[in-house]
Scaffold this active site. Sequence first.
Site, PDB file in Angstrom:
ATOM      1  N   LYS A 228      47.646  61.674  27.450  1.00  0.00           N
ATOM      2  CA  LYS A 228      48.859  60.839  27.569  1.00  0.00           C
ATOM      3  C   LYS A 228      48.647  59.696  28.551  1.00  0.00           C
ATOM      4  CE  LYS A 228      52.248  63.622  25.379  1.00  0.00           C
ATOM      5  NZ  LYS A 228      53.617  64.013  25.189  1.00  0.00           N
TER       6      LYS A 228
ATOM      7  N   LYS B  32      45.918  65.723  16.025  1.00  0.00           N
ATOM      8  CA  LYS B  32      47.146  66.509  15.867  1.00  0.00           C
ATOM      9  C   LYS B  32      48.267  65.660  15.258  1.00  0.00           C
ATOM     10  CE  LYS B  32      50.252  67.317  19.255  1.00  0.00           C
ATOM     11  NZ  LYS B  32      51.091  67.888  20.309  1.00  0.00           N
TER      12      LYS B  32
ATOM     13  N   LYS C 114      54.879  63.811  16.939  1.00  0.00           N
ATOM     14  CA  LYS C 114      56.148  63.081  16.790  1.00  0.00           C
ATOM     15  C   LYS C 114      56.002  61.622  17.161  1.00  0.00           C
ATOM     16  CE  LYS C 114      59.101  66.451  18.829  1.00  0.00           C
ATOM     17  NZ  LYS C 114      58.515  66.535  20.146  1.00  0.00           N
TER      18      LYS C 114
END
Length: 334
Positions: A116, A198, A201
């Site tokens: 992130k 992955k 969202k």
Amino acid sequence: METQEKKIILSGIQPTGTFTLGNYIGAVRNWNKLQEEFNCIYMIADMHAITVRQDPAKLRQNTVQAYALLLACGIDPEKSIAFIQSHNKCHAEINWVLSCSTQFGELSRMTQFKAKSEKHPDDINAGLFTYPVLMAGDILLYQSDLVPVGVDQKQHLELARNVAQRFNQRYGELFKVPEPYIPEVGAKVMSLQDPTAKMSKSDDNPNGCIYILDDKDTIIRKFKKAVTDSEAVVRYAEGKDGINNLMTIYSVVTGKSFEDIEKEFDGKGYGDFKLAVGEAVADHLEPVRSEFDRLMNDKAYLKECYTKGAEMAGRIAQKTVSKAYRKVGFVDFR
Ligand code: ATP
Ligand code: LTN
């Protein structure tokens, strides 16, 4: 006769957008099934969501939407405790105490933090770094036995276990040391556009991701575009990431084994297979979509549910916070 206490299950999901098929298969779908056998606590992790910059109005809207989605996916507020994290102040309170039992070094090893921070290089905030401590608090506050999550959260769970053990050693037994509960099939659903990454969202490419509120045509279109390989044989094998992912999805929504699927599509091309997966997923998700629409038209009911959920969660968590405060040496004033 001795009655055995039901085990406690806790899990959370961030209101960072509409749930994906990955969230559904890796997590929420399993939460639903656990409700009969366990005491389940499920939360919308809005405090986690602000580790990445959010538009406040959008976050508020997404949080109510995520709560409605949770119920639409079958979480029954009469059977389980379903609440919104920021409604229970104990999460913030236990966070400080646990931060002081967490090492800088162990947080530095978290792969999600690394990923992130690469994705948001202009906002590597302290919350993003200490996110796993907040998550450890979520779990430890409720003395949870089991935590059903996708495999991407395994490292955070290990950290929660370490923090619990360290605290217990330092101050005396308080926290139950939780176990992860990761599904055998579907623990990591991959992006349809990049089957080595992955499904997420917050993916920038919407074609890689099936949202559980996508309509049938959109779902079928996205599956048709899914990246596969050039072998043109439907079989589960190393190096066939795209097909393996589609087989996993198809297996979960239809209940068929990989062997059955290989037989079903023997001699057929990828086009047929992709269409079948798209249709099966769309049909599987249809009831979720209609229940979601119904719930979003009844905001008063949703509010009643999350208010009740917060009260119940608060009562349980407060006991743990009081014990932790006493153990670390804070003066009692009541
Ligand atoms: P974000 O992209 O905002 O980080 P996310 O899609 O990864 O969000 P989370 O809210 O972080 O979703 O995760 C909720 C639950 O869904 C977790 O238990 C996580 O393990 C699971 N999950 C998320 N993505 C997948 C996936 N692709 N496959 C299986 N499980 C998943
Ligand atoms: N960090 C989790 C969401 C989450 C969670 C939790 C999961 C927040 N608190 C407690 C299990 C238990 C994620 O999926 N990214």
